[in-house]
Scaffold this motif. Structure first.
Motif, PDB file in Angstrom:
ATOM      1  N   LEU A 191      20.143  -1.643   3.986  1.00 24.00           N
ATOM      2  CA  LEU A 191      18.882  -0.770   3.281  1.00 24.00           C
ATOM      3  C   LEU A 191      17.873  -1.522   3.067  1.00 24.00           C
ATOM      4  CD1 LEU A 191      18.210   1.681   1.539  1.00 24.00           C
ATOM      5  CD2 LEU A 191      19.513   0.497  -0.419  1.00 24.00           C
ATOM      6  N   ARG A 192      16.890  -1.243   3.547  1.00 23.26           N
ATOM      7  CA  ARG A 192      15.503  -1.832   3.370  1.00 23.26           C
ATOM      8  C   ARG A 192      14.250  -0.719   3.228  1.00 23.26           C
ATOM      9  NH1 ARG A 192      18.090  -5.693   2.797  1.00 23.26           N
ATOM     10  NH2 ARG A 192      17.766  -7.801   3.900  1.00 23.26           N
ATOM     11  N   PRO A 193      13.463  -1.288   2.308  1.00 23.51           N
ATOM     12  CA  PRO A 193      12.569  -0.053   1.921  1.00 23.51           C
ATOM     13  C   PRO A 193      11.606   0.177   3.101  1.00 23.51           C
ATOM     14  CG  PRO A 193      12.040  -2.061   1.067  1.00 23.51           C
ATOM     15  CD  PRO A 193      13.213  -2.252   1.443  1.00 23.51           C
ATOM     16  N   VAL A 194      10.914   1.124   3.135  1.00 21.53           N
ATOM     17  CA  VAL A 194      10.040   1.295   4.303  1.00 21.53           C
ATOM     18  C   VAL A 194       8.757   0.955   3.813  1.00 21.53           C
ATOM     19  CG1 VAL A 194       8.517   3.069   5.975  1.00 21.53           C
ATOM     20  CG2 VAL A 194      11.102   3.508   5.354  1.00 21.53           C
ATOM     21  N   MET A 195       7.976   0.208   4.398  1.00 20.00           N
ATOM     22  CA  MET A 195       6.832  -0.635   3.981  1.00 20.00           C
ATOM     23  C   MET A 195       5.495  -0.057   4.601  1.00 20.00           C
ATOM     24  SD  MET A 195       8.218  -2.664   1.447  1.00 20.00           S
ATOM     25  CE  MET A 195       6.938  -3.778   0.973  1.00 20.00           C
ATOM     26  N   ASP A 196       4.524   0.268   3.798  1.00 20.34           N
ATOM     27  CA  ASP A 196       3.140   0.798   4.221  1.00 20.34           C
ATOM     28  C   ASP A 196       2.397  -0.442   4.224  1.00 20.34           C
ATOM     29  OD1 ASP A 196       1.675   3.081   5.044  1.00 20.34           O
ATOM     30  OD2 ASP A 196       0.230   2.085   3.248  1.00 20.34           O
ATOM     31  N   GLN A 197       1.537  -0.762   3.157  1.00 21.04           N
ATOM     32  CA  GLN A 197       0.590  -1.738   3.370  1.00 21.04           C
ATOM     33  C   GLN A 197       0.647  -2.549   1.993  1.00 21.04           C
ATOM     34  OE1 GLN A 197      -3.554  -1.221   4.196  1.00 21.04           O
ATOM     35  NE2 GLN A 197      -2.913   0.451   5.531  1.00 21.04           N
ATOM     36  N   ARG A 198       0.257  -4.044   2.037  1.00 18.00           N
ATOM     37  CA  ARG A 198       0.275  -4.716   0.972  1.00 18.00           C
ATOM     38  C   ARG A 198      -1.092  -5.273   0.588  1.00 18.00           C
ATOM     39  NH1 ARG A 198       5.161  -8.930   3.048  1.00 18.00           N
ATOM     40  NH2 ARG A 198       6.375  -7.414   4.100  1.00 18.00           N
ATOM     41  N   PHE A 199      -1.630  -5.358  -0.506  1.00 20.18           N
ATOM     42  CA  PHE A 199      -2.814  -5.456  -1.170  1.00 20.18           C
ATOM     43  C   PHE A 199      -2.451  -6.744  -2.123  1.00 20.18           C
ATOM     44  CE2 PHE A 199      -2.992  -1.118   0.212  1.00 20.18           C
ATOM     45  CZ  PHE A 199      -3.952  -1.274   0.939  1.00 20.18           C
ATOM     46  N   PRO A 200      -3.598  -7.842  -2.115  1.00 22.68           N
ATOM     47  CA  PRO A 200      -3.511  -8.698  -3.262  1.00 22.68           C
ATOM     48  C   PRO A 200      -4.078  -7.848  -4.460  1.00 22.68           C
ATOM     49  CG  PRO A 200      -5.369  -8.848  -1.995  1.00 22.68           C
ATOM     50  CD  PRO A 200      -4.682  -8.063  -1.175  1.00 22.68           C
ATOM     51  N   LEU A 201      -3.553  -8.591  -5.738  1.00 21.67           N
ATOM     52  CA  LEU A 201      -3.527  -8.025  -7.042  1.00 21.67           C
ATOM     53  C   LEU A 201      -4.998  -7.399  -7.015  1.00 21.67           C
ATOM     54  CD1 LEU A 201      -2.076  -7.112  -9.737  1.00 21.67           C
ATOM     55  CD2 LEU A 201      -2.924  -9.737 -10.489  1.00 21.67           C
ATOM     56  N   GLU A 202      -5.953  -8.482  -6.949  1.00 21.99           N
ATOM     57  CA  GLU A 202      -7.374  -8.080  -7.218  1.00 21.99           C
ATOM     58  C   GLU A 202      -8.015  -6.924  -6.509  1.00 21.99           C
ATOM     59  OE1 GLU A 202      -7.146 -11.690  -4.343  1.00 21.99           O
ATOM     60  OE2 GLU A 202      -6.086 -11.053  -5.921  1.00 21.99           O
ATOM     61  N   ARG A 203      -7.060  -6.410  -5.298  1.00 18.49           N
ATOM     62  CA  ARG A 203      -7.297  -5.240  -4.363  1.00 18.49           C
ATOM     63  C   ARG A 203      -6.761  -4.020  -5.125  1.00 18.49           C
ATOM     64  NH1 ARG A 203      -7.371  -5.981   1.567  1.00 18.49           N
ATOM     65  NH2 ARG A 203      -8.057  -3.891   1.419  1.00 18.49           N
ATOM     66  N   ALA A 204      -6.365  -4.151  -6.163  1.00 14.80           N
ATOM     67  CA  ALA A 204      -5.383  -2.719  -6.741  1.00 14.80           C
ATOM     68  C   ALA A 204      -6.020  -1.303  -6.271  1.00 14.80           C
ATOM     69  CB  ALA A 204      -5.089  -3.075  -8.160  1.00 14.80           C
ATOM     70  N   ALA A 205      -7.565  -1.364  -6.525  1.00 14.61           N
ATOM     71  CA  ALA A 205      -8.324  -0.317  -6.560  1.00 14.61           C
ATOM     72  C   ALA A 205      -8.171   0.206  -4.870  1.00 14.61           C
ATOM     73  CB  ALA A 205      -9.674  -0.550  -6.625  1.00 14.61           C
ATOM     74  N   ASP A 206      -8.049  -0.697  -3.915  1.00 15.23           N
ATOM     75  CA  ASP A 206      -7.704  -0.385  -2.656  1.00 15.23           C
ATOM     76  C   ASP A 206      -6.604   0.200  -2.521  1.00 15.23           C
ATOM     77  OD1 ASP A 206     -10.542  -0.923  -1.891  1.00 15.23           O
ATOM     78  OD2 ASP A 206      -9.583  -3.233  -1.133  1.00 15.23           O
ATOM     79  N   ALA A 207      -5.464  -0.368  -3.032  1.00 19.19           N
ATOM     80  CA  ALA A 207      -4.151   0.266  -3.015  1.00 19.19           C
ATOM     81  C   ALA A 207      -3.959   1.727  -3.360  1.00 19.19           C
ATOM     82  CB  ALA A 207      -3.036  -0.664  -3.879  1.00 19.19           C
ATOM     83  N   HIS A 208      -4.487   1.924  -4.718  1.00 26.35           N
ATOM     84  CA  HIS A 208      -4.640   3.284  -5.163  1.00 26.35           C
ATOM     85  C   HIS A 208      -5.327   4.220  -4.316  1.00 26.35           C
ATOM     86  CE1 HIS A 208      -2.965   3.343  -9.462  1.00 26.35           C
ATOM     87  NE2 HIS A 208      -2.396   2.269  -8.816  1.00 26.35           N
ATOM     88  N   ALA A 209      -6.517   3.780  -3.854  1.00 24.06           N
ATOM     89  CA  ALA A 209      -7.206   4.678  -2.864  1.00 24.06           C
ATOM     90  C   ALA A 209      -6.574   5.141  -1.617  1.00 24.06           C
ATOM     91  CB  ALA A 209      -8.737   3.998  -2.300  1.00 24.06           C
ATOM     92  N   ARG A 210      -5.759   4.151  -1.222  1.00 19.94           N
ATOM     93  CA  ARG A 210      -4.772   4.438  -0.175  1.00 19.94           C
ATOM     94  C   ARG A 210      -3.722   5.680  -0.519  1.00 19.94           C
ATOM     95  NH1 ARG A 210      -3.455   4.094   4.803  1.00 19.94           N
ATOM     96  NH2 ARG A 210      -1.486   4.088   5.612  1.00 19.94           N
ATOM     97  N   MET A 211      -3.453   5.486  -1.564  1.00 21.18           N
ATOM     98  CA  MET A 211      -2.331   6.327  -2.205  1.00 21.18           C
ATOM     99  C   MET A 211      -2.880   7.682  -2.397  1.00 21.18           C
ATOM    100  SD  MET A 211       0.721   6.186  -5.126  1.00 21.18           S
ATOM    101  CE  MET A 211       1.972   5.483  -4.123  1.00 21.18           C
ATOM    102  N   ASP A 212      -4.090   7.740  -2.935  1.00 22.67           N
ATOM    103  CA  ASP A 212      -4.959   8.945  -3.221  1.00 22.67           C
ATOM    104  C   ASP A 212      -5.071   9.566  -1.946  1.00 22.67           C
ATOM    105  OD1 ASP A 212      -4.823   8.481  -5.997  1.00 22.67           O
ATOM    106  OD2 ASP A 212      -6.990   8.080  -5.898  1.00 22.67           O
ATOM    107  N   ALA A 213      -5.658   8.989  -0.867  1.00 24.19           N
ATOM    108  CA  ALA A 213      -5.644   9.538   0.435  1.00 24.19           C
ATOM    109  C   ALA A 213      -4.557  10.289   1.013  1.00 24.19           C
ATOM    110  CB  ALA A 213      -6.094   8.610   1.360  1.00 24.19           C
ATOM    111  N   GLY A 214      -3.254   9.947   0.714  1.00 23.17           N
ATOM    112  CA  GLY A 214      -2.130  10.297   1.036  1.00 23.17           C
ATOM    113  C   GLY A 214      -1.713  10.363   2.356  1.00 23.17           C
ATOM    114  N   ASP A 215      -2.200   9.079   3.106  1.00 21.00           N
ATOM    115  CA  ASP A 215      -1.910   8.792   4.239  1.00 21.00           C
ATOM    116  C   ASP A 215      -0.825   7.940   4.672  1.00 21.00           C
ATOM    117  OD1 ASP A 215      -4.031  10.471   5.359  1.00 21.00           O
ATOM    118  OD2 ASP A 215      -5.511   8.866   5.133  1.00 21.00           O
TER     119      ASP A 215
END
Length: 333
Positions: free
Chosen positions: A298-322
């Motif tokens: 059992l392993r999680p399916v991983m999409d992308q990793r972002f450094p903490l200071e790029r949390a905004a980019d991480a949320h933008a990716r989730m908002d985009a739904g891709d």
């Protein structure tokens, strides 16, 4: 070990878009009774974090206002009542908030030991989805070997974890996603069948796949007008489990069909549940599911990793739904 008094954290002053997620300096939290302080290596990004950022999902009373519901890292300080041998342990944990930071407090009962072979980023991607899928699909809907389950949002963190657990426990899955790329990814991950809901009516698809019998369980994170359509997909004695309302919090349902088919409509939220409940779930997971993690099955399916200071980019990716699988923040500690 001397710990710092301050840390970097994501703590927006006002609700808004991803741009409000900026790093600020905050005091390092202190663990209370039956709590541990984790030096965070990675934190999972989840849909409730997005809702909190938008001002739609305030933290429960007593929870940190810093977002983040799951972390992985090393235990560096202990609260009263925690055994000394926990110090220095690599763990992942389900928390009620505070994960988007360099240090986070977690109830010791919600911690699971990170085994060799599981990276900290992978470990951080597991607790929220694992606890959610287990409590709703296996405890509330009592999924068992041989069942048919319909899962919406196949390539989300919840969807991929549901597929993983169903595959391990002999449960057949029909999943939905919004593109051929995502349905192919879901099939490659182990879904029995996958439906592109933009090109095919999933109600008709379920009827065809099950020879009009229907599924035993629907795990639904959409709500709204999906609910009556989901009920059409259920076999007699079927169970409908609501875990989110991304498509609307209200639904009109056919009561006579519910009565005639003896359907069960249930659901739950996890964040506001007390630590005793979460500890009980963690204990059950450690016995029934964690051996699959330790063995590498059992392993999680991983999409992308972002450094903490790029949390905004991480949320933008989730908002985009891709995204396909989990988005994770990492620290540079």
């Amino acid at each position: 070990m001397t710990l710092p008094t301050t840390m970097r954290a994501i703590d927006p002053e006002t609700p808004g878009g991803p741009e409000v997620l900026q790093c600020v300096e905050r005091p390092v939290p202190q663990p209370g009774a039956d709590e541990v302080l984790i030096r965070v290596a990675a934190a999972g990004v989840n849909r409730p974090d997005v809702m909190q950022r938008k001002g739609l999902y305030p933290p429960p009373p007593g929870a940190p206002i810093v977002p983040g519901l799951e972390v992985a890292g090393e235990i560096v300080a202990l609260g009263e009542g925690v055994e000394r041998d926990m110090l220095g342990q690599p763990v992942c944990a389900l928390i009620a908030g505070g994960g988007y930071a360099e240090y986070a407090v977690a109830p010791v009962g919600s911690c699971l030991t990170v085994p060799e072979g599981l990276s900290m980023a992978e470990a951080a991607a597991m607790p929220e989805t694992l606890f959610t899928v287990w409590t709703n699909l296996f405890e509330r809907a009592y999924a068992t070997e041989g069942d048919w389950v319909l899962v919406h949002g196949a390539t989300s963190g919840i969807g991929t974890m549901a597929i993983s657990l169903c595959r391990l426990f002999g449960i057949r899955t029909i999943v939905t996603a919004g593109s051929d790329e995502k349905t192919a990814a879901a099939k490659a991950h182990g879904a029995t069948h996958a439906i592109n809901y933009k090109t095919q009516d999933f109600v008709e698809g379920v009827a065809r796949i099950t020879d009009k019998r229907g599924v035993d369980i629907v795990l639904d994170m959409v709500g709204g007008d999906y609910v009556p359509r989901n009920l059409k997909c259920l076999a007699d004695e079927g169970r409908h489990v609501s875990i989110a309302v991304q498509g609307g919090a209200m639904a009109t349902v056919p009561l006579f069909d519910i009565m005639r088919k003896r359907l069960v409509l249930t659901g739950s939220t996890l964040r506001a549940r007390d630590n005793t409940f979460k500890a009980l779930v963690a204990d059950e997971l450690s016995r029934t599911v964690w051996p699959f993690v330790q063995s590498g099955q059992l392993r999680p399916v991983m999409d992308q990793r972002f450094p903490l200071e790029r949390a905004a980019d991480a949320h933008a990716r989730m908002d985009a739904g891709d995204h396909i699988g989990k988005i994770v923040l990492t620290t540079t500690l």
